[in-house]
Structure formats: C-alpha cells, structure tokens
Design a protein around this motif. Structure first.
Motif, PDB file in Angstrom:
ATOM      1  N   TYR A   1      48.082  -6.779   6.942  1.00 19.28           N
ATOM      2  CA  TYR A   1      47.701  -8.141   6.594  1.00 19.28           C
ATOM      3  C   TYR A   1      46.214  -8.384   6.861  1.00 19.28           C
ATOM      4  CZ  TYR A   1      48.203 -13.248   6.295  1.00 19.28           C
ATOM      5  OH  TYR A   1      48.100 -14.572   5.936  1.00 19.28           O
ATOM      6  N   ALA A   2      45.728  -7.875   7.988  1.00 20.23           N
ATOM      7  CA  ALA A   2      44.306  -8.042   8.310  1.00 20.23           C
ATOM      8  C   ALA A   2      43.420  -7.326   7.306  1.00 20.23           C
ATOM      9  CB  ALA A   2      44.025  -7.524   9.722  1.00 20.23           C
ATOM     10  N   ARG A   3      43.878  -6.179   6.802  1.00 14.60           N
ATOM     11  CA  ARG A   3      43.100  -5.450   5.794  1.00 14.60           C
ATOM     12  C   ARG A   3      43.107  -6.207   4.461  1.00 14.60           C
ATOM     13  NH1 ARG A   3      43.377  -3.554   9.982  1.00 14.60           N
ATOM     14  NH2 ARG A   3      41.436  -4.690  10.127  1.00 14.60           N
ATOM     15  N   VAL A   4      44.217  -6.876   4.145  1.00 14.17           N
ATOM     16  CA  VAL A   4      44.340  -7.580   2.868  1.00 14.17           C
ATOM     17  C   VAL A   4      43.607  -8.916   2.889  1.00 14.17           C
ATOM     18  CG1 VAL A   4      45.969  -8.674   1.265  1.00 14.17           C
ATOM     19  CG2 VAL A   4      46.532  -6.468   2.304  1.00 14.17           C
ATOM     20  N   MET A   5      43.824  -9.704   3.959  1.00 11.89           N
ATOM     21  CA  MET A   5      43.309 -11.071   3.998  1.00 11.89           C
ATOM     22  C   MET A   5      41.912 -11.171   4.603  1.00 11.89           C
ATOM     23  SD  MET A   5      45.845 -12.337   2.508  1.00 11.89           S
ATOM     24  CE  MET A   5      45.374 -14.046   2.500  1.00 11.89           C
ATOM     25  N   GLY A   6      41.495 -10.143   5.353  1.00 10.72           N
ATOM     26  CA  GLY A   6      40.166 -10.167   5.949  1.00 10.72           C
ATOM     27  C   GLY A   6      39.973 -11.367   6.851  1.00 10.72           C
ATOM     28  N   SER A   7      38.860 -12.053   6.719  1.00  4.86           N
ATOM     29  CA  SER A   7      38.550 -13.221   7.557  1.00  4.86           C
ATOM     30  C   SER A   7      38.739 -14.531   6.800  1.00  4.86           C
ATOM     31  CB  SER A   7      37.105 -13.120   8.072  1.00  4.86           C
ATOM     32  OG  SER A   7      36.197 -13.031   6.969  1.00  4.86           O
ATOM     33  N   SER A   8      39.498 -14.508   5.715  1.00  4.76           N
ATOM     34  CA  SER A   8      39.728 -15.729   4.945  1.00  4.76           C
ATOM     35  C   SER A   8      40.589 -16.707   5.735  1.00  4.76           C
ATOM     36  CB  SER A   8      40.422 -15.390   3.620  1.00  4.76           C
ATOM     37  OG  SER A   8      41.750 -14.965   3.854  1.00  4.76           O
ATOM     38  N   ARG A   9      40.616 -17.948   5.293  1.00  4.71           N
ATOM     39  CA  ARG A   9      41.381 -18.971   6.015  1.00  4.71           C
ATOM     40  C   ARG A   9      42.880 -18.685   5.966  1.00  4.71           C
ATOM     41  NH1 ARG A   9      43.632 -23.112   2.896  1.00  4.71           N
ATOM     42  NH2 ARG A   9      43.270 -22.918   0.644  1.00  4.71           N
ATOM     43  N   HIS A  10      43.315 -17.922   4.946  1.00  2.00           N
ATOM     44  CA  HIS A  10      44.735 -17.605   4.823  1.00  2.00           C
ATOM     45  C   HIS A  10      45.215 -16.715   5.968  1.00  2.00           C
ATOM     46  CE1 HIS A  10      44.491 -19.279   0.801  1.00  2.00           C
ATOM     47  NE2 HIS A  10      43.508 -18.439   0.512  1.00  2.00           N
ATOM     48  N   ALA A  11      44.284 -16.012   6.602  1.00  2.00           N
ATOM     49  CA  ALA A  11      44.655 -15.072   7.660  1.00  2.00           C
ATOM     50  C   ALA A  11      45.225 -15.779   8.883  1.00  2.00           C
ATOM     51  CB  ALA A  11      43.451 -14.221   8.061  1.00  2.00           C
ATOM     52  N   HIS A  12      44.827 -17.034   9.103  1.00  2.00           N
ATOM     53  CA  HIS A  12      45.274 -17.718  10.316  1.00  2.00           C
ATOM     54  C   HIS A  12      45.684 -19.162  10.059  1.00  2.00           C
ATOM     55  CE1 HIS A  12      41.216 -19.355  10.101  1.00  2.00           C
ATOM     56  NE2 HIS A  12      40.718 -18.122  10.147  1.00  2.00           N
ATOM     57  N   SER A  13      46.070 -19.466   8.794  1.00  2.60           N
ATOM     58  CA  SER A  13      46.508 -20.814   8.453  1.00  2.60           C
ATOM     59  C   SER A  13      47.826 -20.756   7.703  1.00  2.60           C
ATOM     60  CB  SER A  13      45.453 -21.527   7.586  1.00  2.60           C
ATOM     61  OG  SER A  13      44.217 -21.609   8.271  1.00  2.60           O
ATOM     62  N   ASN A  14      48.562 -21.866   7.742  1.00  3.81           N
ATOM     63  CA  ASN A  14      49.848 -21.943   7.044  1.00  3.81           C
ATOM     64  C   ASN A  14      49.633 -22.297   5.573  1.00  3.81           C
ATOM     65  OD1 ASN A  14      51.818 -21.394   9.138  1.00  3.81           O
ATOM     66  ND2 ASN A  14      51.155 -23.322  10.086  1.00  3.81           N
ATOM     67  N   THR A  15      49.121 -21.342   4.817  1.00  6.23           N
ATOM     68  CA  THR A  15      48.914 -21.555   3.385  1.00  6.23           C
ATOM     69  C   THR A  15      49.992 -20.813   2.597  1.00  6.23           C
ATOM     70  OG1 THR A  15      47.490 -19.609   3.126  1.00  6.23           O
ATOM     71  CG2 THR A  15      46.430 -21.675   3.781  1.00  6.23           C
ATOM     72  N   LEU A  16      50.230 -21.272   1.381  1.00  9.70           N
ATOM     73  CA  LEU A  16      51.229 -20.636   0.527  1.00  9.70           C
ATOM     74  C   LEU A  16      50.850 -19.188   0.254  1.00  9.70           C
ATOM     75  CD1 LEU A  16      53.775 -20.829  -1.205  1.00  9.70           C
ATOM     76  CD2 LEU A  16      52.336 -21.665  -3.094  1.00  9.70           C
ATOM     77  N   GLN A  17      49.576 -18.956  -0.019  1.00  7.36           N
ATOM     78  CA  GLN A  17      49.123 -17.591  -0.300  1.00  7.36           C
ATOM     79  C   GLN A  17      49.280 -16.696   0.929  1.00  7.36           C
ATOM     80  OE1 GLN A  17      45.202 -17.280  -2.039  1.00  7.36           O
ATOM     81  NE2 GLN A  17      44.966 -15.138  -1.438  1.00  7.36           N
ATOM     82  N   GLY A  18      48.920 -17.230   2.090  1.00  6.09           N
ATOM     83  CA  GLY A  18      49.028 -16.446   3.308  1.00  6.09           C
ATOM     84  C   GLY A  18      50.458 -16.031   3.602  1.00  6.09           C
ATOM     85  N   TRP A  19      51.380 -16.980   3.489  1.00  4.59           N
ATOM     86  CA  TRP A  19      52.779 -16.670   3.760  1.00  4.59           C
ATOM     87  C   TRP A  19      53.385 -15.768   2.683  1.00  4.59           C
ATOM     88  CZ3 TRP A  19      55.625 -16.809   7.932  1.00  4.59           C
ATOM     89  CH2 TRP A  19      55.236 -17.625   9.001  1.00  4.59           C
ATOM     90  N   ALA A  20      52.964 -15.938   1.437  1.00  2.00           N
ATOM     91  CA  ALA A  20      53.466 -15.080   0.364  1.00  2.00           C
ATOM     92  C   ALA A  20      53.058 -13.633   0.594  1.00  2.00           C
ATOM     93  CB  ALA A  20      52.948 -15.576  -0.991  1.00  2.00           C
ATOM     94  N   VAL A  21      51.807 -13.437   1.003  1.00  3.60           N
ATOM     95  CA  VAL A  21      51.335 -12.076   1.283  1.00  3.60           C
ATOM     96  C   VAL A  21      52.080 -11.497   2.480  1.00  3.60           C
ATOM     97  CG1 VAL A  21      49.340 -10.716   2.033  1.00  3.60           C
ATOM     98  CG2 VAL A  21      49.076 -12.434   0.249  1.00  3.60           C
ATOM     99  N   TRP A  22      52.286 -12.311   3.527  1.00  2.96           N
ATOM    100  CA  TRP A  22      53.000 -11.834   4.717  1.00  2.96           C
ATOM    101  C   TRP A  22      54.427 -11.391   4.372  1.00  2.96           C
ATOM    102  CZ3 TRP A  22      52.221 -10.152   9.457  1.00  2.96           C
ATOM    103  CH2 TRP A  22      53.286 -10.115  10.356  1.00  2.96           C
ATOM    104  N   VAL A  23      55.132 -12.218   3.616  1.00  8.36           N
ATOM    105  CA  VAL A  23      56.509 -11.875   3.222  1.00  8.36           C
ATOM    106  C   VAL A  23      56.521 -10.612   2.374  1.00  8.36           C
ATOM    107  CG1 VAL A  23      58.523 -12.634   1.904  1.00  8.36           C
ATOM    108  CG2 VAL A  23      57.334 -14.251   3.403  1.00  8.36           C
ATOM    109  N   ALA A  24      55.566 -10.492   1.455  1.00  7.50           N
ATOM    110  CA  ALA A  24      55.500  -9.310   0.590  1.00  7.50           C
ATOM    111  C   ALA A  24      55.250  -8.044   1.420  1.00  7.50           C
ATOM    112  CB  ALA A  24      54.404  -9.483  -0.458  1.00  7.50           C
ATOM    113  N   ILE A  25      54.363  -8.151   2.405  1.00  6.80           N
ATOM    114  CA  ILE A  25      54.066  -6.986   3.255  1.00  6.80           C
ATOM    115  C   ILE A  25      55.295  -6.598   4.063  1.00  6.80           C
ATOM    116  CG2 ILE A  25      52.754  -6.223   5.276  1.00  6.80           C
ATOM    117  CD1 ILE A  25      50.387  -7.826   4.171  1.00  6.80           C
ATOM    118  N   MET A  26      55.977  -7.584   4.654  1.00  8.52           N
ATOM    119  CA  MET A  26      57.185  -7.292   5.435  1.00  8.52           C
ATOM    120  C   MET A  26      58.247  -6.616   4.566  1.00  8.52           C
ATOM    121  SD  MET A  26      57.123  -7.968   8.664  1.00  8.52           S
ATOM    122  CE  MET A  26      55.502  -7.244   8.598  1.00  8.52           C
ATOM    123  N   ALA A  27      58.432  -7.134   3.350  1.00  9.45           N
ATOM    124  CA  ALA A  27      59.417  -6.533   2.447  1.00  9.45           C
ATOM    125  C   ALA A  27      59.023  -5.103   2.106  1.00  9.45           C
ATOM    126  CB  ALA A  27      59.535  -7.376   1.176  1.00  9.45           C
ATOM    127  N   ALA A  28      57.753  -4.870   1.838  1.00 15.48           N
ATOM    128  CA  ALA A  28      57.281  -3.529   1.478  1.00 15.48           C
ATOM    129  C   ALA A  28      57.472  -2.548   2.629  1.00 15.48           C
ATOM    130  CB  ALA A  28      55.815  -3.581   1.054  1.00 15.48           C
TER     131      ALA A  28
END
Length: 471
Positions: A343-370
């Motif tokens: 997740y840190a490699r994908v999101m970098g230092s963007s706000r999605h990395a540490h905020s409850n955004t739709l994009q952030g959670w979508a990426v997190w769920v996708a990574i967990m599933a993968a």
C-alpha cells in the motif's frame, strides 16, 4: 502508481557508534514522527506495549508449537531441548539488538527499512529484503490457508472438496484483514492466543488419557513397537531429517520479520522490550513444555502437528478444531504487514495513504484480496507445505533471525566491540549469531531443498485437489 520512495537519508540522525550522545536526536525524530502520525485521520502509532504484547503472543502462539514433538522424536531429548533453549536465548538477544538499532533509526517502518539501514543505506539491500518479505509472508499466508482447509476437513469428515475449504478460508481471511491498523488486529490476537492455548491444553489432556497413539510416520501403533523416548537421534536417522527438525524449531523461534512493523505502530516504541518480555515468558513455557509432554506420550509416533497422532477421533476434533481461530488470525497479521508494505508503494505520500477516502479503502481492499488469492494459489500447488516451511526457515530466517542482527550489532558498536567484559561477551555471542545464520543459509538450505526434491520424486498431492487432507 506512485514512484517508490526510500527513506530520506538527510533526516537520519548521525550516531557515534557505542556512544549514546545522539540519543536525544533520535528521540526528537521519534517524537516528530508520532506527532505527524497523530495528525492523520487514520492513526497507526497507537498501540500500547500491552496491546503489542498481545499482538506478539497472537502471532507466536501458533500451530507450529504442535510440530515440536515431532522435532524431539527426530533429535531426541538432549539435542532437541538444547536446540530449543539456545534458539530461545538467541531470539531474546537478537530482538533486543534489533530494538536498539530501531531506536537509533526511528523512521524504520518495516523489515525492508531495517535492511536498508543495516547494510549502509543500500537500495539493493532494500529491494532484496522487500522480495524476501513478500515471498516469506505470502507463502506463510498460503500455509495458513492450507491449515484452515485441513481443520475444516477434519471437523466435517471431508464433506466438501478440499479446494472449496481452501476457498472458504481465503474469503474469511480477506474479510478479517480489512482493519488497517495493528491496534485493531491486536484485539483479534487475544482471542487467537486463548484458542491456541486451549487447543494445546486439550491435546495434552487427551494424549495423557489415551492408552496409546494411533498413528506415526513409521506406521500405525504398534508397528513401530511400544511408545518410548530416547536421548539422542535413533539409529538410521538421516542428516537431512535432523536438519529439518532443527529448522522446524528455529522457524518457531524466529518471528522478527514482523517486529519492525509492530514497533512502528506503537505509541511508545521505547516500551517494546516490555512486550518482548511478556512474549519471552509465554514462549519459554509453550515452546518447550507441551512439545516435551507430547513427545513423552507419543514417542516415536509423534506427527506434525501432534494432533494427528491421537487415537480417538472425537478427541482429535475437539482439540484440533480450536486451531482454526489462530490459523486465520495469524494469516491476518502477516497479510496486514504485507498489505501495508504494498500500500505504501502504491499510495506514496498522498492523502489517501492516511485518510478515510473511497480510493484509499478501495486500494486497501484490492491489495488484501490479491495477497490472499496469491496465498491461496500457493496453498494449492505446493505438494508439501512442511518442507517449504523448512525452506523458509533456511533461506529467510537465516537473514531475518540471525544475519541481519549480527550486522546491526556491528553497526551499533563497531567502535568498541570489546570495550569491557560485558560488551566482549555480547560481541562473541553475536559472532555465534552470524555463524548460525550462515549455517542455516548453507547446510540448512541444502537439507530443505533435498527434502523438497524427495517429495517431488514420490507421490504428491495434485494441484487444486479434492483429496481428503484431514489429519
């Protein structure tokens, strides 16, 4: 995808080896990191040392404990107990060295950052450690999926195709992995450790009650004679079998690959030794006493896990059934650490990395599933996960349990390795740590590969099988 970033070397406090003159600088860096984290919507550095202790216990109180009776049946009492005690002592020493190094470099977030600093801020070391982290953790997730399928097979008398049980375990793992902080996962770890302790207790009671075990790798009772124990390896025991038994023990005692990630989510990382002391106390009992009792009652019929040797199927189900909880939760812990790294490699230092955004959670769920799906594939295509755990112990634990920390010790104290009796003793001990790591990486890796070759040359379980894998 954002560009992969490495730790900013300019923020790294200079440390005069063997002198604590820069301790305040490291503490200032740590304080700034915690303040920055607490300003985010999703706060990671929130674990107390008590929660960290539960997390450590949940990750360590695992099914591998129940494979140690088999290790004793291969090595015998004397080499087996000596290996366990030495592994425990080295575990404590190397973990303390690791913590000292991280406190000098508080921006370390995972074992990859640790490797980066230990090997002189080398990007090659960072990439190499990253590959090992992903391979180790995803293979272990696959092992826990396979174990979950074994448990459900055993409890249900193989009511469904085994690949279906593996899929069920994978889906459960994905759902349980959705919490993004280890603070939340630590609550699961309490339940995990309690269930594993109950499974172990029931096994010990049942092993003591039954007249004789049912099954051993040499045949059903009494084909290998009356149950007996022995001080040293029985005649005919191969060097490969002994080495795999040793790897089985070291695998249990080497969990440090996750420790930097745990420390990075503590509110007071300097309190980690308290958490470690709790784990050491628990491990000293659970990693030696149950295996010894199991070997006493199972003798040469000990299997890995030892539940498989119980003669009463009801007792086997009653004890082994509780293992499903730690199996899934430990998989969740490894998935969380793996997912955060990706997740840190994908999101970098963007706000999605540490905020409850739709994009952030979508990426997190996708990574967990993968992560869990790749683990599922490994669980289905590898013929003997036990041999691959030996391979992990030799190839990865040699670095993450020994070599990394011998080098870290040298970097911490290279200006005064023999400054006083105590420091001289610890220098010699860390020389032994390096020797152990190199031994596992050399002869240990050879033994693990030989065992895998032997499995492939014999009858192997086909990929995505419906065969009954109940113990």
């Amino acid at each position: 995808m954002s560009k992969t970033t490495y730790i900013n070397e300019k923020k790294e406090p200079t440390y005069v080896q063997g002198i604590d003159s820069e301790a305040s600088s490291s503490l200032d860096t740590l304080t700034a990191l915690i303040a920055e984290d607490h300003g985010h919507e999703i706060k990671l550095r929130t674990m107390s040392w008590q929660k960290a202790a539960w997390l450590l216990a949940g990750e360590q109180v695992c099914l591998a404990i129940m494979a140690q009776s088999w290790s004793l049946s291969v090595l015998g009492w004397v080499p087996g107990i000596i290996t366990m005690v030495v592994a425990g002592v080295l575990f404590w020493i190397t973990s303390i060295t690791m913590h000292k190094f991280i406190m000098k470099h508080p921006q370390i977030k995972d074992i990859c950052d640790f490797g980066y600093y230990v090997f002189g801020q080398s990007r090659a070391a960072y990439i190499f450690t990253s590959i090992m982290l992903l391979a180790n953790n995803i293979l272990l997730i696959g092992f826990h999926i396979l174990t979950g399928a074994k448990v459900i097979n055993t409890l249900s008398d193989h009511s469904l195709c085994t690949v279906a049980f593996s899929a069920i375990a994978t889906i459960m793992g994905i759902i349980m992995s959705l919490p993004r902080t280890l603070h939340h996962v630590s609550f699961m770890s309490m339940f995990s450790a309690a269930c594993m302790a109950l499974a172990i207790t029931l096994f010990l009671v049942f092993a003591g009650l039954e007249e004789a075990p049912l099954y051993g790798y040499t045949g059903n009772y009494p084909s290998a004679g009356p149950v007996h124990t022995y001080a040293f390896p029985p005649p005919g025991t191969s060097w490969v079998a002994c080495m795999n038994a040793v790897l089985n023990i070291t695998f249990l005692w080497v969990p440090q690959i996750l420790f930097p990630s745990f420390i990075a989510e503590m509110e007071r990382p300097q309190d980690f030794p308290k958490s470690l002391a709790v784990l050491a106390a628990i491990s000293s009992v659970l990693f030696i006493v149950p295996p010894a009792v199991g070997f006493r009652y199972l003798g040469q019929y000990a299997t890995a896990p030892a539940f498989g040797s119980l003669s009463n199927p009801v007792w086997k189900k009653a004890s082994f059934g509780f293992v499903i909880v730690p199996t899934l939760i430990i998989g969740v812990i490894y998935a969380n650490v793996t997912g955060k790294f990706i997740y840190a490699r994908v999101m970098g230092s963007s706000r999605h990395a540490h905020s409850n955004t739709l994009q952030g959670w979508a990426v997190w769920v996708a990574i967990m599933a993968a992560v869990w799906i790749v683990g599922f594939v490994f669980s289905e295509v590898i013929p003997s996960m036990g041999d691959f755990l030996s391979l992990l112990g030799a190839a990865f634990d040699s670095f993450f349990g020994f070599i990394f920390f011998a080098v870290a010790y040298w970097r911490l104290f290279r200006g005064g390795l023999f400054a006083g009796v105590g420091r001289s003793v610890m220098t010699v001990v860390h020389g032994l740590v390096m020797a152990c790591g190199l031994f596992l990486l050399g002869p240990g890796l050879y033994a693990a590969v030989e065992a895998i070759i032997a499995d492939y040359s014999g009858a192997t379980t086909p990929a995505f099988t419906c065969a009954n894998l109940a113990i």
